[in-house]
Design a protein around this motif. Structure first.
Motif, PDB file in Angstrom:
ATOM      1  N   GLY A 200       0.764  -1.109   0.163  1.00 22.00           N
ATOM      2  CA  GLY A 200      -0.179  -0.096   0.032  1.00 22.00           C
ATOM      3  C   GLY A 200       0.851   1.336  -0.093  1.00 22.00           C
ATOM      4  N   ILE A 201       2.016   1.361   0.775  1.00 22.09           N
ATOM      5  CA  ILE A 201       2.980   2.425   0.726  1.00 22.09           C
ATOM      6  C   ILE A 201       3.486   2.719  -0.607  1.00 22.09           C
ATOM      7  CG2 ILE A 201       4.875   3.318   1.571  1.00 22.09           C
ATOM      8  CD1 ILE A 201       4.321   1.929   4.367  1.00 22.09           C
ATOM      9  N   MET A 202       3.891   1.372  -1.256  1.00 26.22           N
ATOM     10  CA  MET A 202       4.461   1.399  -2.408  1.00 26.22           C
ATOM     11  C   MET A 202       3.305   2.175  -3.696  1.00 26.22           C
ATOM     12  SD  MET A 202       5.185  -1.329  -5.254  1.00 26.22           S
ATOM     13  CE  MET A 202       3.545  -1.782  -5.459  1.00 26.22           C
ATOM     14  N   GLU A 203       1.985   1.465  -3.592  1.00 29.96           N
ATOM     15  CA  GLU A 203       1.020   2.136  -4.718  1.00 29.96           C
ATOM     16  C   GLU A 203       0.649   3.768  -4.324  1.00 29.96           C
ATOM     17  OE1 GLU A 203      -0.143   0.860  -6.989  1.00 29.96           O
ATOM     18  OE2 GLU A 203       0.866  -0.864  -6.846  1.00 29.96           O
ATOM     19  N   LEU A 204       0.656   4.092  -2.906  1.00 31.34           N
ATOM     20  CA  LEU A 204       0.541   5.547  -2.555  1.00 31.34           C
ATOM     21  C   LEU A 204       1.597   6.379  -3.087  1.00 31.34           C
ATOM     22  CD1 LEU A 204      -1.073   7.690  -0.942  1.00 31.34           C
ATOM     23  CD2 LEU A 204       0.238   7.141   0.844  1.00 31.34           C
ATOM     24  N   TYR A 205       2.661   5.962  -3.073  1.00 29.95           N
ATOM     25  CA  TYR A 205       3.895   6.763  -3.673  1.00 29.95           C
ATOM     26  C   TYR A 205       3.590   6.787  -5.140  1.00 29.95           C
ATOM     27  CZ  TYR A 205       8.540   7.774  -5.559  1.00 29.95           C
ATOM     28  OH  TYR A 205       9.594   8.135  -6.201  1.00 29.95           O
ATOM     29  N   ASN A 206       3.123   5.598  -6.147  1.00 32.79           N
ATOM     30  CA  ASN A 206       3.128   5.572  -7.322  1.00 32.79           C
ATOM     31  C   ASN A 206       2.139   6.636  -7.422  1.00 32.79           C
ATOM     32  OD1 ASN A 206       4.878   3.787  -8.137  1.00 32.79           O
ATOM     33  ND2 ASN A 206       3.670   2.054  -8.281  1.00 32.79           N
ATOM     34  N   GLU A 354       8.223  -1.473  -7.151  1.00 36.63           N
ATOM     35  CA  GLU A 354       7.980  -2.855  -7.058  1.00 36.63           C
ATOM     36  C   GLU A 354       9.156  -3.534  -6.319  1.00 36.63           C
ATOM     37  OE1 GLU A 354       7.312  -1.409  -9.870  1.00 36.63           O
ATOM     38  OE2 GLU A 354       5.238  -1.913 -10.556  1.00 36.63           O
ATOM     39  N   LYS A 355      10.562  -3.256  -6.871  1.00 36.61           N
ATOM     40  CA  LYS A 355      11.693  -3.618  -6.252  1.00 36.61           C
ATOM     41  C   LYS A 355      11.641  -3.385  -4.832  1.00 36.61           C
ATOM     42  CE  LYS A 355      15.556  -1.600  -6.977  1.00 36.61           C
ATOM     43  NZ  LYS A 355      16.771  -1.314  -7.951  1.00 36.61           N
ATOM     44  N   TRP A 356      11.514  -2.037  -4.503  1.00 41.31           N
ATOM     45  CA  TRP A 356      11.385  -1.582  -3.048  1.00 41.31           C
ATOM     46  C   TRP A 356      10.659  -2.107  -2.258  1.00 41.31           C
ATOM     47  CZ3 TRP A 356      16.142  -0.095  -3.005  1.00 41.31           C
ATOM     48  CH2 TRP A 356      16.895   0.707  -4.144  1.00 41.31           C
ATOM     49  N   TRP A 357       9.334  -2.400  -2.645  1.00 46.21           N
ATOM     50  CA  TRP A 357       8.527  -3.168  -1.969  1.00 46.21           C
ATOM     51  C   TRP A 357       8.928  -4.466  -1.604  1.00 46.21           C
ATOM     52  CZ3 TRP A 357       4.774  -6.655  -4.880  1.00 46.21           C
ATOM     53  CH2 TRP A 357       4.098  -7.291  -3.794  1.00 46.21           C
ATOM     54  N   LEU A 358       9.254  -5.093  -2.410  1.00 49.78           N
ATOM     55  CA  LEU A 358       9.739  -6.578  -2.256  1.00 49.78           C
ATOM     56  C   LEU A 358      10.864  -6.651  -1.288  1.00 49.78           C
ATOM     57  CD1 LEU A 358       8.886  -8.071  -5.845  1.00 49.78           C
ATOM     58  CD2 LEU A 358       7.785  -8.547  -3.572  1.00 49.78           C
ATOM     59  N   LEU A 359      11.970  -5.672  -1.802  1.00 49.45           N
ATOM     60  CA  LEU A 359      13.333  -5.482  -0.981  1.00 49.45           C
ATOM     61  C   LEU A 359      12.854  -5.459   0.522  1.00 49.45           C
ATOM     62  CD1 LEU A 359      16.231  -5.838  -0.584  1.00 49.45           C
ATOM     63  CD2 LEU A 359      16.380  -3.413  -1.117  1.00 49.45           C
ATOM     64  N   ALA A 360      11.839  -4.387   0.655  1.00 49.10           N
ATOM     65  CA  ALA A 360      11.675  -3.957   2.092  1.00 49.10           C
ATOM     66  C   ALA A 360      10.849  -5.387   2.875  1.00 49.10           C
ATOM     67  CB  ALA A 360      10.563  -2.558   2.263  1.00 49.10           C
ATOM     68  N   ALA A 361      10.007  -5.724   1.930  1.00 49.30           N
ATOM     69  CA  ALA A 361       9.245  -7.097   2.550  1.00 49.30           C
ATOM     70  C   ALA A 361      10.526  -8.209   3.102  1.00 49.30           C
ATOM     71  CB  ALA A 361       8.384  -7.580   1.623  1.00 49.30           C
ATOM     72  N   PHE A 362      11.326  -8.442   2.112  1.00 45.95           N
ATOM     73  CA  PHE A 362      12.354  -9.436   2.307  1.00 45.95           C
ATOM     74  C   PHE A 362      13.099  -9.079   3.485  1.00 45.95           C
ATOM     75  CE2 PHE A 362      17.021 -10.250   1.741  1.00 45.95           C
ATOM     76  CZ  PHE A 362      16.896 -11.530   1.679  1.00 45.95           C
TER      77      PHE A 362
END
Length: 825
Positions: A200-206, A354-362
């Motif tokens: 959600g944070i990623m999509e808000l930034y987008n 998308e990369k930063w979302w998945l990296l943050a999750a990882f």
């Protein structure tokens, strides 16, 4: 049909693969799943009651003297979405159905992201064959695997919603979330929520960057509606669980001791008992970086014993292969060497949020999985992130990394296939990804001691203590550990070379395709073969032929009948309890299979009962074991003189299952009258007052219930009695007779969120006493007292669930119809 045929073929492939992996299931065998056997012990009273009466009970007296059955074997028929869950499993037996759902769900997510269809198959297999999922299955954690399988469809629905297909995406999100909640593993759902928050944070930034905040908030609004319907569909379970959670071990304690270890949920040390060591994270790349599973080295690693000095092989063979920081483990978290390389490639080549979302999750997943080994972050989440303190075994959060790594890796491969000039643009990044992963595995292979020590301080101290008692010299101990290190080093080295080989073959395929651009299907199928061989062979270590047994015909007994069982079952009494000292009393479900036990096995027992165990029952049981071992003239007196055991109506004590049980003459029965009331100020005073008190005469009552005992004056009546006349787990009936008002204690666990009491059919007040029991004032005369378990969460919740699931299915059907109408012919 031509358009959908590739997806039909993909599903057929997943179906075939699920059958092949679990072929013995289709040959008359079943998997020995320890947790499933344990569940049968926990749930037997509930299942038997349903078979006998056709009625569901949400309370069982078979474990811990009585507890809600919400997280044991509760059936909520009103949620219509559950029938869709059965449809999408295609009739596959458990656990083949779980692996099929894992593949199908991740495939759907990749297709939604626009990934090449063949690559989506590769990604689905890579995700589903993560070793941790197979370890869950081997142990019988079926609900955990079930919930993980619906993570990807939930994310797919969210992405569709935010990326232009608002109504269709919201419908998919609602349906997938409802299925996720129905799977009923709230820990996995909680970790999915953490992932969704990052998304959600990623999509808000987008949306902010692209100046479409209006669409974002509109999409968020409709997603909240869909989520509300999903929650409503499962409201019975969620409401009951939330209500019970406050009073379970997941809730806050009223005791004030050990404040620094307590949270608003589970204790810190209990939450972090299972924590990965920092170096153990390398098992994502090299499965046996910490030795593999907690089983003797001799079981699956006989070849490494050849490297050990012959006169030390017997010592070394008995040590466990695993030497990490967890108490024990069934196996490592291996996502695949090739997937690790692709994940790194994705980090180096994928652009955008998308990369930063998945990296943050990882990163969140990895660091939180370290638990007590990274206590600063763990304490922050325990103290400030709502709900985090309700779950134990922080290692489970690694499922987020297992989701993020293949997803980003497949996105990187999709980029490689779609961009003809990929090699020209990303050659350096490609070689970095290959070089780093190959170099790391090579370093582990040739110098594993740089990354790990091969035994723990705890192991060394235990052996030293034994050696001292047996007069073994220091030189011998040192030689044992030198040889143990040799064996474990060989295990790590072998797996490092193994990962190196798969990386080398995978890298050769990737580089050759990037440079030569031959047919993509050859490249993808080559990688698929490598990933499948790699993952399947590792999974076979932890779920293999040894885990299957011939399926029993008819209704098989989960636990063999013992001599003690046979004797106890001859008792005509309607209700009594059994103490099994031959097992680990409070980590055992075998007794619950046939009897009402003061022990049991469950991760969310009532908090007050757990505190009774820790403060009273555990010391009493220790005294009883000591008395039985000594077998002196005072043994019977010790057995019958334990207050907490007696107030729980513990009639039988099993010390040897192959012999008749001992009869506890001190057991107080189902209910009794008391003469004295001791009011105490709080929980600390109440638990302290139980030490050495006489429960047959004195009632310990918290000050908060003072009004309910105010004015009571004991008036002894030699002819007074109270007895249980009818027993059902959710309905208890007593009759009483006395010439004066009496104060009755019921040997039943207090839980007022569902238990309703009546005297002669009229509502009556009852209260908690003796820390965990029920008590009630009974008027003079003859009376019928009844307790019925009628939780409002179930009665009202089922009506809400029926309405919500009906609306959700209608909403999804409507959105599907509109989506098909709008699609061009």
């Amino acid at each position: 049909m031509k358009k959908y045929l590739p997806h039909i073929l993909a599903v057929a492939f997943f179906l075939l693969l699920s059958v092949l992996v679990f072929l013995p299931l289709f040959q008359g065998k079943e998997i020995k799943q320890s947790d499933v056997t344990t569940w049968k012990g926990m749930a037997q009273e509930i299942v038997s009651f349903k078979e006998k009466t056709g009625e569901d009970t949400y309370w069982t007296n078979s474990m811990f003297s009585g507890m809600p059955a919400y997280q044991i074997s509760a059936v909520y028929a009103a949620n219509l979405v559950q029938y869709l869950d059965k449809v999408v499993q295609l009739g596959l037996p458990t656990p083949a159905n779980m692996v099929f759902l894992l593949m199908a769900g991740f495939y759907f997510l990749l297709i939604v992201l626009g990934v090449n269809q063949r690559l989506s198959i590769l990604g689905a297999v890579a995700f589903a064959f993560s070793s941790y999922f197979f370890i869950y299955i081997e142990a019988g954690h079926n609900t955990k695997a079930h919930a993980i399988a619906y993570m990807a469809p939930v994310v797919a629905g969210l992405l569709l919603t935010f990326r232009g297909r608002m109504l269709l995406g919201a419908a998919i999100t609602g349906l997938a979330l409802s299925l996720e909640l129905y799977a009923n593993h709230l820990q996995i759902t909680y970790y999915l929520l953490l992932t969704v928050v990052l998304l959600g944070i990623m999509e808000l930034y987008n949306a902010f960057r692209e100046n479409r905040l209006g669409y974002f908030f509109k999409a968020t609004g409709i997603l909240l509606v869909a989520a509300g319907l999903a929650v409503g569909s499962n409201i019975t379970n969620l409401w009951a669980t939330q209500e019970y959670g406050k009073y379970s071990t997941r809730g806050k304690s009223e005791l004030t001791s050990e404040k620094e270890n307590k949270t608003s949920g589970l204790d810190r040390d209990y939450i972090t008992d299972w924590s990965f060591g920092v170096g153990e994270s390398l098992s994502l790349l090299v499965p046996s970086i910490k030795g593999g599973a907690s089983e003797p080295i001799a079981k699956n690693n006989k070849d490494v014993l050849q490297k050990v000095e012959s006169n030390f092989r017997q010592y070394v063979s008995g040590f466990g292969a695993y030497f990490g920081e967890q108490p024990f483990t069934s196996g490592p978290v291996y996502v695949g060497a090739i997937i690790c390389m692709l994940f790194l490639l994705g980090l180096l080549t994928i652009k955008g949020p998308e990369k930063w979302w998945l990296l943050a999750a990882f990163l969140l997943s990895i660091t939180l999985s370290w638990g007590r080994n990274f206590m600063g972050l763990t304490n922050f989440f325990l103290d400030f992130v709502p709900g985090y303190d309700k779950f134990r075994a922080v290692t489970t959060i690694i499922v987020i990394a297992e989701f993020a790594m293949p997803l980003l890796g497949i996105l990187a491969l999709d980029k490689l296939i779609r961009e003809p000039d990929y090699f020209k643009q990303h050659a350096k990044s490609l070689y970095y990804a290959i070089g780093i992963t190959l170099g790391l595995t090579l370093l582990i292979a040739v110098a594993p001691g740089m990354f790990t020590s091969f035994y723990s301080t705890r192991e060394y101290e235990q052996v030293m203590a034994t050696a001292k008692n047996q007069g073994i010299s220091q030189d011998v101990v040192d030689n044992i550990f030198t040889n143990l290190s040799t064996a474990r080093k060989a295990i790590v080295t072998a797996d490092a070379w193994r990962s190196f080989l798969f990386l080398l073959l995978g890298a050769a395929l990737i580089v050759s395709f990037a440079r030569m651009r031959y047919k993509a299907e050859y490249f993808v199928f080559g990688l698929l073969a490598l990933v499948l061989v790699d993952m399947w062979s590792v999974n076979a270590r932890y779920l293999g032929d040894d885990d299957y047994v011939r399926a029993s015909k008819g209704k098989a007994e989960a636990y063999p009948m013992t001599t003690a069982d046979q004797v106890i079952l001859q008792d005509p009494a309607k209700s009594y309890r059994v103490l099994n000292l031959a097992e680990s009393t409070f980590n055992d479900a075998s007794t619950s299979y046939r009897h009402q036990s003061i022990g049991g096995y469950h991760g969310a027992k009532l908090k007050r009962y757990q505190e009774l165990i820790e403060n009273e029952l555990a010391p009493e049981l220790m005294g009883m074991r000591n008395a039985l071992q000594n077998q002196d003239s005072s043994t019977l007196g010790v057995l019958s003189g334990q207050p907490a055991v007696n107030m729980l109506n513990t009639k039988y004590i099993v010390y040897n299952p192959d012999a008749a049980p001992l009869i506890n003459t001190g057991a107080l029965g189902n209910a009794w009258f008391v003469q004295n009331v001791e009011l105490v100020a709080n929980a600390d005073s109440e638990i302290a007052a139980l030490r050495g008190f006489d429960p047959s005469r004195t009632l310990v009552v918290d000050q908060r219930y003072a009004d309910l005992v105010k004015g009571f004056t004991a008036a002894p009546d030699s002819g007074a009695f109270i007895r249980l006349t009818d027993y059902q787990p959710n309905h208890l009936k007593y009759e009483s007779s006395a010439s004066t008002e009496q104060l009755a204690v019921f040997s039943e666990i207090y839980y007022d969120k569902g238990w309703n009491a009546t005297i002669d059919g009229k509502p009556a007040d009852y209260f908690r006493a003796d820390y965990v029991l029920r008590a009630m004032r009974i008027p003079a005369g003859k009376h019928t007292i009844e307790f019925r378990f009628e939780p409002r969460a179930v009665v009202v919740g089922e009506k809400i669930a029926l309405a919500s699931s009906s609306l959700l299915l209608l909403f999804c059907a409507g959105m599907g119809f509109l989506a098909l109408r709008k699609r061009p012919a």
